[in-house]
Design a protein around this motif. Structure first.
Motif, PDB file in Angstrom:
ATOM      1  N   LEU A 178      -0.147 -14.322   7.187  1.00 45.79           N
ATOM      2  CA  LEU A 178      -0.130 -12.891   7.487  1.00 45.79           C
ATOM      3  C   LEU A 178      -1.203 -12.152   6.682  1.00 45.79           C
ATOM      4  CD1 LEU A 178       3.721 -12.173   7.606  1.00 45.79           C
ATOM      5  CD2 LEU A 178       2.136 -12.307   9.533  1.00 45.79           C
ATOM      6  N   GLY A 179      -1.279 -12.452   5.391  1.00 45.86           N
ATOM      7  CA  GLY A 179      -2.281 -11.792   4.552  1.00 45.86           C
ATOM      8  C   GLY A 179      -3.687 -12.103   5.013  1.00 45.86           C
ATOM      9  N   GLY A 180      -3.940 -13.390   5.348  1.00 43.25           N
ATOM     10  CA  GLY A 180      -5.266 -13.771   5.829  1.00 43.25           C
ATOM     11  C   GLY A 180      -5.624 -13.107   7.148  1.00 43.25           C
ATOM     12  N   SER A 181      -4.643 -12.968   8.023  1.00 44.33           N
ATOM     13  CA  SER A 181      -4.892 -12.330   9.321  1.00 44.33           C
ATOM     14  C   SER A 181      -5.233 -10.858   9.158  1.00 44.33           C
ATOM     15  CB  SER A 181      -3.663 -12.484  10.228  1.00 44.33           C
ATOM     16  OG  SER A 181      -3.360 -13.838  10.452  1.00 44.33           O
ATOM     17  N   VAL A 182      -4.463 -10.166   8.309  1.00 44.06           N
ATOM     18  CA  VAL A 182      -4.738  -8.743   8.077  1.00 44.06           C
ATOM     19  C   VAL A 182      -6.091  -8.571   7.392  1.00 44.06           C
ATOM     20  CG1 VAL A 182      -3.963  -6.668   6.859  1.00 44.06           C
ATOM     21  CG2 VAL A 182      -2.300  -8.154   7.978  1.00 44.06           C
ATOM     22  N   ALA A 185      -8.778  -9.014   9.967  1.00 45.30           N
ATOM     23  CA  ALA A 185      -8.859  -7.822  10.822  1.00 45.30           C
ATOM     24  C   ALA A 185      -9.580  -6.687  10.100  1.00 45.30           C
ATOM     25  CB  ALA A 185      -7.458  -7.383  11.236  1.00 45.30           C
ATOM     26  N   GLY A 186      -9.312  -6.547   8.802  1.00 49.50           N
ATOM     27  CA  GLY A 186      -9.992  -5.513   8.022  1.00 49.50           C
ATOM     28  C   GLY A 186     -11.485  -5.756   7.935  1.00 49.50           C
ATOM     29  N   ILE A 203     -10.908   4.268   7.554  1.00 49.68           N
ATOM     30  CA  ILE A 203      -9.553   4.375   6.985  1.00 49.68           C
ATOM     31  C   ILE A 203      -8.707   3.159   7.324  1.00 49.68           C
ATOM     32  CG2 ILE A 203      -7.410   5.695   7.022  1.00 49.68           C
ATOM     33  CD1 ILE A 203      -9.075   8.211   7.384  1.00 49.68           C
ATOM     34  N   PRO A 204      -8.559   2.785   8.614  1.00 55.54           N
ATOM     35  CA  PRO A 204      -7.762   1.575   8.903  1.00 55.54           C
ATOM     36  C   PRO A 204      -8.380   0.321   8.311  1.00 55.54           C
ATOM     37  CG  PRO A 204      -8.834   2.380  10.897  1.00 55.54           C
ATOM     38  CD  PRO A 204      -8.997   3.448   9.863  1.00 55.54           C
TER      39      PRO A 204
END
Length: 322
Positions: A178-182, A185-186, A203-204
């Motif tokens: 999950l952390g790697g995916s977010v 995406a960032g 911002i996102p």
């Protein structure tokens, strides 16, 4: 106190929107896209009942659990976890409602609601602040640590001058994913913002980068016990690190702990009552000389505790004994 706080938040989640009813569109904007513009809505009544109902369910289940299992309130870690859940959750819902109502206020239609902008950072900030204050309020009072006779006092036989090291590690693969995916995406949003010159993506992108980095870093841990004490290394880069000097340790033991005992996954509690929960089960627990404890879910915790107790006893009886 907990029931009063839960009732106060529920009352605010219902009363404030009703007081502003004439200045809000129906339906109201409830979701904003990466650009910051509204892209989703709900009928006013559905939105009000959804937020108030969800909070009532979370707070009610937490309070009911505390009442049924009265013993959990005798443990500082459990009280702090309950306080963090209710404090952080309540502030989260209030902050979410505040920015939602502010963006919709006096808008002719939900699609004309204002942009959230940097105000979106208010919600996670309130979540952290509320969780910290709630845990702080739950800290005072007794802490039912295991009695000395109820925990293993096994030690590792070491000859005078013999040195020994214990090392173990643990990782939560789901949190890593999950952390790697977010984080990925960032990075993607950052590239799009740089190439396309779209300032609304910053911002996102910043939020995803921060959340992803924290998730990857604190989804794995390596624990080392030496004559210097206990050292924890977080993440694939083994940074940051935490050091507990041997002189601050009174005793250590292995204990079965689960996310439900400490308030969830990750790092829970405040200094003096912290648990690093990556998976339920065997945990190495360190009892401080000054009181309180530090726990980390780790494999082979019983042997780590045995060596740590041996090293503590050696320091206590050595030339520089405390």
């Amino acid at each position: 106190m907990t029931a009063g706080w839960a009732a106060l938040v529920a009352a605010a989640l219902i009363a404030v929107p009703l007081a502003l009813r004439d200045r809000l569109p129906d339906p109201i904007a409830t979701h904003w896209g990466p650009s910051g513009a509204p892209d989703g809505s709900m009928p006013f009544t559905v939105s009000l009942l959804f937020q108030a109902g969800l909070w009532t369910l979370i707070a009610g289940a937490s309070c009911a659990s505390a009442l049924v299992n009265a013993g959990m309130l005798r443990r500082r870690a459990s009280r702090m976890a309950l306080g963090a859940l209710l404090g952080g959750g309540g502030m989260f819902f209030l902050g979410l409602q505040a920015i939602t109502l502010s963006a919709n206020l006096d808008a002719p239609g939900w699609w004309q609601a204002g942009h959230l902008g940097w105000g979106a950072l208010l919600v996670p900030a309130l979540l952290v602040l509320g969780g910290w204050l709630g845990a702080l309020l739950g800290r005072p009072g007794p802490d039912d640590l295991p009695e000395r006779g109820a925990i293993s006092t096994r030690k590792v036989p070491l000859r005078p001058g013999q040195r020994a090291v214990w090392v173990s590690s643990a990782r939560n693969n789901l949190l890593v994913t999950l952390g790697g995916s977010v984080l990925a995406a960032g990075v993607g949003l950052t590239v799009l913002a740089l190439l396309g010159g779209d300032g609304t993506l910053w911002i996102p992108a910043a939020i995803m980068l921060l959340v992803g980095l924290v998730g990857v870093t604190f989804s794995s841990v390596r624990v080392q016990v030496t004559e210097e004490g206990v050292v924890l290394f977080y993440g694939p880069l083994r940074l940051p690190r935490k050091h507990i000097p041997i002189t601050q340790v009174e005793r250590a033991w292995s204990e079965e702990l689960f996310p439900s005992n400490v308030g969830g996954w990750g790092i829970r509690g405040l200094p003096g009552a912290v648990t690093v929960m990556l998976r339920g089960g065997e945990c190495l627990v360190v009892g401080y000389v000054s009181g309180g404890r530090f726990a980390v879910s780790i494999d082979d915790a019983e042997n780590g505790a045995a060596l740590l107790n041996t090293l503590v006893a050696r320091v206590s009886t050595g030339p520089g004994a405390r």
